[in-house]
Write a protein that holds these residues in place. Structure first.
Motif, mmCIF file in Angstrom:
data_model
loop_
_atom_site.group_PDB
_atom_site.id
_atom_site.type_symbol
_atom_site.label_atom_id
_atom_site.label_comp_id
_atom_site.label_asym_id
_atom_site.label_seq_id
_atom_site.Cartn_x
_atom_site.Cartn_y
_atom_site.Cartn_z
ATOM 1 N N PHE A 182 1.008 -1.100 0.048
ATOM 2 C CA PHE A 182 0.236 -0.035 0.137
ATOM 3 C C PHE A 182 0.715 1.388 -0.047
ATOM 4 O O PHE A 182 0.507 2.320 -0.668
ATOM 5 C CB PHE A 182 -0.858 0.090 1.186
ATOM 6 N N PRO A 183 1.918 1.370 0.905
ATOM 7 C CA PRO A 183 2.642 2.666 0.790
ATOM 8 C C PRO A 183 3.464 2.811 -0.353
ATOM 9 O O PRO A 183 3.586 3.916 -1.131
ATOM 10 C CB PRO A 183 3.843 2.561 2.018
ATOM 11 N N ARG A 184 3.786 1.667 -1.085
ATOM 12 C CA ARG A 184 4.537 1.737 -2.444
ATOM 13 C C ARG A 184 3.730 2.146 -3.370
ATOM 14 O O ARG A 184 3.905 2.935 -4.506
ATOM 15 C CB ARG A 184 5.060 0.534 -2.724
ATOM 16 N N TRP A 185 2.226 1.657 -3.264
ATOM 17 C CA TRP A 185 1.460 2.067 -4.638
ATOM 18 C C TRP A 185 1.350 3.607 -4.484
ATOM 19 O O TRP A 185 1.157 4.226 -5.619
ATOM 20 C CB TRP A 185 0.077 1.667 -4.217
ATOM 21 N N ILE A 186 1.359 4.159 -3.259
ATOM 22 C CA ILE A 186 1.022 5.711 -3.044
ATOM 23 C C ILE A 186 2.135 6.391 -3.315
ATOM 24 O O ILE A 186 2.417 7.657 -3.377
ATOM 25 C CB ILE A 186 0.422 5.866 -1.899
ATOM 26 N N GLY A 187 3.415 5.781 -3.078
ATOM 27 C CA GLY A 187 4.803 6.533 -3.190
ATOM 28 C C GLY A 187 5.351 7.145 -1.926
ATOM 29 O O GLY A 187 6.021 8.236 -1.841
ATOM 30 N N PHE A 188 4.996 6.395 -0.759
ATOM 31 C CA PHE A 188 5.403 6.773 0.700
ATOM 32 C C PHE A 188 6.275 5.599 0.961
ATOM 33 O O PHE A 188 6.305 4.475 0.788
ATOM 34 C CB PHE A 188 4.321 7.005 1.445
ATOM 35 N N PRO A 189 7.118 6.073 2.224
ATOM 36 C CA PRO A 189 8.081 4.904 2.905
ATOM 37 C C PRO A 189 7.075 3.775 3.399
ATOM 38 O O PRO A 189 6.111 3.934 3.591
ATOM 39 C CB PRO A 189 8.599 5.757 3.983
ATOM 40 N N THR A 222 -4.411 7.501 -6.079
ATOM 41 C CA THR A 222 -4.000 5.949 -6.555
ATOM 42 C C THR A 222 -5.557 5.242 -6.266
ATOM 43 O O THR A 222 -5.836 4.911 -5.213
ATOM 44 C CB THR A 222 -3.112 5.468 -5.337
ATOM 45 N N TRP A 223 -6.040 4.813 -7.278
ATOM 46 C CA TRP A 223 -7.427 4.231 -7.179
ATOM 47 C C TRP A 223 -7.346 2.751 -6.671
ATOM 48 O O TRP A 223 -8.460 2.457 -6.137
ATOM 49 C CB TRP A 223 -7.996 4.129 -8.904
ATOM 50 N N HIS A 224 -6.208 2.159 -6.924
ATOM 51 C CA HIS A 224 -6.361 0.765 -6.559
ATOM 52 C C HIS A 224 -6.299 0.957 -4.820
ATOM 53 O O HIS A 224 -6.955 -0.040 -4.163
ATOM 54 C CB HIS A 224 -5.192 0.224 -6.753
ATOM 55 N N GLY A 225 -5.648 1.892 -4.119
ATOM 56 C CA GLY A 225 -5.612 2.163 -2.844
ATOM 57 C C GLY A 225 -6.985 2.525 -2.387
ATOM 58 O O GLY A 225 -7.329 1.996 -1.413
ATOM 59 N N TRP A 226 -7.726 3.231 -3.071
ATOM 60 C CA TRP A 226 -8.878 3.807 -2.692
ATOM 61 C C TRP A 226 -10.006 2.604 -2.717
ATOM 62 O O TRP A 226 -10.825 2.288 -1.854
ATOM 63 C CB TRP A 226 -9.561 4.836 -3.447
ATOM 64 N N SER A 227 -9.948 1.823 -3.810
ATOM 65 C CA SER A 227 -10.754 0.844 -4.298
ATOM 66 C C SER A 227 -10.566 -0.390 -2.795
ATOM 67 O O SER A 227 -11.501 -1.065 -2.368
ATOM 68 C CB SER A 227 -10.480 -0.047 -5.245
ATOM 69 N N ALA A 228 -9.354 -0.764 -2.631
ATOM 70 C CA ALA A 228 -8.978 -1.886 -1.486
ATOM 71 C C ALA A 228 -9.488 -1.299 -0.363
ATOM 72 O O ALA A 228 -10.052 -2.024 0.733
ATOM 73 C CB ALA A 228 -7.342 -2.059 -1.444
ATOM 74 N N SER A 229 -9.330 -0.015 0.090
ATOM 75 C CA SER A 229 -9.845 0.577 1.226
ATOM 76 C C SER A 229 -11.414 0.650 1.494
ATOM 77 O O SER A 229 -11.627 0.412 2.788
ATOM 78 C CB SER A 229 -9.157 2.061 1.727
ATOM 79 N N LEU A 268 -2.620 7.298 4.771
ATOM 80 C CA LEU A 268 -1.904 7.500 3.584
ATOM 81 C C LEU A 268 -2.242 7.982 2.463
ATOM 82 O O LEU A 268 -1.926 8.867 1.534
ATOM 83 C CB LEU A 268 -1.013 5.893 3.171
ATOM 84 N N LEU A 269 -3.594 7.629 2.361
ATOM 85 C CA LEU A 269 -4.625 8.150 1.265
ATOM 86 C C LEU A 269 -4.740 9.785 1.440
ATOM 87 O O LEU A 269 -5.022 10.529 0.423
ATOM 88 C CB LEU A 269 -5.887 7.504 1.372
ATOM 89 N N ILE A 270 -5.084 9.835 2.711
ATOM 90 C CA ILE A 270 -5.223 11.587 2.924
ATOM 91 C C ILE A 270 -3.952 12.124 2.798
ATOM 92 O O ILE A 270 -3.818 13.479 2.279
ATOM 93 C CB ILE A 270 -5.602 11.721 4.629
ATOM 94 N N ALA A 271 -2.734 11.798 3.198
ATOM 95 C CA ALA A 271 -1.589 12.244 2.987
ATOM 96 C C ALA A 271 -1.382 12.518 1.392
ATOM 97 O O ALA A 271 -0.618 13.674 0.723
ATOM 98 C CB ALA A 271 -0.570 11.584 3.526
ATOM 99 N N GLU A 272 -1.864 11.555 0.600
ATOM 100 C CA GLU A 272 -1.597 11.577 -0.901
ATOM 101 C C GLU A 272 -2.265 12.801 -1.431
ATOM 102 O O GLU A 272 -1.804 13.522 -2.196
ATOM 103 C CB GLU A 272 -1.925 10.328 -1.426
ATOM 104 N N SER A 278 -1.273 16.445 -2.960
ATOM 105 C CA SER A 278 -1.574 16.620 -4.432
ATOM 106 C C SER A 278 -1.250 15.520 -5.533
ATOM 107 O O SER A 278 -0.452 15.956 -6.647
ATOM 108 C CB SER A 278 -1.156 17.942 -5.055
ATOM 109 N N LYS A 279 -0.891 14.320 -4.863
ATOM 110 C CA LYS A 279 -0.609 13.352 -5.643
ATOM 111 C C LYS A 279 -1.728 12.352 -6.000
ATOM 112 O O LYS A 279 -2.719 12.523 -5.458
ATOM 113 C CB LYS A 279 0.466 12.344 -4.777
ATOM 114 N N GLY A 280 -1.558 11.451 -6.998
ATOM 115 C CA GLY A 280 -2.431 10.538 -7.212
ATOM 116 C C GLY A 280 -3.826 11.092 -7.983
ATOM 117 O O GLY A 280 -3.714 11.946 -8.717
#
Length: 406
Positions: free
Chosen positions: A77-84, A150-157, A138-142, A146-148
């Motif tokens: 999940f963090p990798r999908w969004i681009g976070f550590p 990341t629809w896969h992240g939102w879908s899984a959540s 992580l989604l809120i931080a994204e 102003s990134k994303g």
């Protein structure tokens, strides 16, 4: 002991996959013994106020399956969004909760204590909340950065939120014996949680994996497809919860068409390794399940005296979910333990056993839920899948073979 515990919690997937593979074997041993007790020969299995037949769905859907989901998602999940990567203090509570919940569930099932099973699910729910919280953060931080999106992240959540609601209804059922709560929990768990997570992960990962190992492969994963999957899954869920079972062939037919298209576009046209093909073959069970659901619903709509029983959903539960667990968990485990990405003999055996078990369960449904076929499906699973679970468990309890951390 401390060293072993440190290893178990050295990466997000270790503790959660450990709980998952142990449940993959132990819950099936309990369930097969229960079926044997009911349909073949009484062996004195404990039975409380709730029939065992109503206990296996909650533990499979809301204890075994999510431990695999979180073991995977807390890594990627963090990798999908681009976070550590998440820190140990962030993922360890979820792994610990599912291990404790699993132990409580085993005791509850052996003793026929549905109240203790409700407590076990509540413990798992706490771990679920912790993991979901970190994913949403992580989604809120994204969004804030102003990134994303990341629809896969939102879908899984979103699917995990439906699943948590389903867990809540399961707990309500176990505490109040409310039959409606049981039905709602199973519907949410299947069409709001299990299928959306598997389809989301497949949409993200199968084209990615194939592109890395198949020469000339063109990845195909449009986001309109993910959106349509959600539209028809929710439509199916609404029809089911509203009692319009005879109209479910509409949404099931649409889902059949979508999954057939995905299979056609994803199928490698060149030679592909076994570790990729088991993912695609396992995904094919989703198409089979949707087609069977459509046929059964249409037969009811048209007034035909045809019953498939619970065969359609078990094509999804055993065929799709079981196969994809073997395929995806094997891949993640090998890659994160420093081992070569290749199918072992135990993995092939487990994968083909899942296919046989799914077929036996479908035959049981077609033959009026015949108990002997239930038992056969379980025995196949126990004898041929258990070696794979033991091999996986040993890996989670050992350090990486390449000496790296994690």
């Amino acid at each position: 002991m401390r060293a072993r515990i440190a290893i178990i919690f050295s990466a997000p997937h270790r503790s959660l996959f450990l709980a998952g593979v142990l449940n993959f074997a132990l819950l099936m041993i309990w369930w097969t013994a229960t079926l044997f007790d009911i349909y073949i020969w009484p062996i004195g299995m404990a039975s409380g106020d709730v029939p065992p037949s109503l206990l296996h769905a909650p533990v499979m859907l809301f204890l075994m399956v999510p431990s695999f989901f979180f073991g995977f998602l807390l890594i990627v999940f963090p990798r999908w969004i681009g976070f550590p990567n998440l820190g140990q203090n962030q993922y360890a509570p979820t792994g610990g909760a599912f291990i404790i919940a699993s132990i409580l569930a085993w005791i509850a099932l052996i003793g026929g204590n549905h109240h203790l099973l409700a407590i076990a699910l509540c413990v798992a729910g706490l771990g679920w909340l912790v993991a979901l919280w970190h994913m949403i953060v992580l989604l809120i931080a994204e969004f804030r950065d102003s990134k994303g999106p990341t629809w896969h992240g939102w879908s899984a959540s979103a699917a995990l939120c439906f699943g948590l609601a389903g867990l809540g209804f399961s707990v309500r059922f176990l505490l109040t014996l409310d039959a409606q709560a049981y039905q709602i929990a199973n519907s949410l768990g299947t069409f709001g949680f299990l299928l959306p997570v598997f389809l989301t992960v497949a949409h993200r990962m199968i084209p990615f994996f194939a592109g890395n190992v198949v020469k000339g492969y063109v990845a195909w994963r449009p986001f309109w497809l993910l959106a349509l999957l959600w539209v028809f899954l929710l439509a199916h869920l609404i029809l089911q919860l509203s009692g319009y079972n005879s109209l479910q062939f509409i949404s099931a037919a649409a889902l059949s068409a979508l999954t057939a298209t995905m299979l056609w576009r994803w199928w490698p046209r060149q030679a592909a390794p076994g570790l990729l093909m088991v993912l695609i073959w396992g995904f094919a069970w989703a198409l089979i399940g949707f087609v069977l659901i459509a046929l059964g619903s249409f037969a009811e709509f048209a007034g035909y005296n045809i019953s498939l029983g619970r065969a359609p959903v078990h094509a999804i539960y055993i065929g799709m979910a079981g196969s994809l667990v073997i395929a995806m968990v094997t891949r993640v485990t090998l890659g994160h333990s420093g081992r070569p990405l290749a199918m072992s003999r135990q993995t092939w055996l487990a994968f083909w056993a899942i296919q046989l078990s799914a077929i036996a369960r479908i035959v049981a449904g077609v033959r009026g839920e015949h108990g002997h076929w239930f038992v056969l499906a379980g025995v196949i699973w126990i004898l041929l899948v258990t070696p794979w679970t033991l091999r996986q468990a040993r890996i989670y309890l050992s350090k990486r073979v390449d000496g790296k951390a994690g």
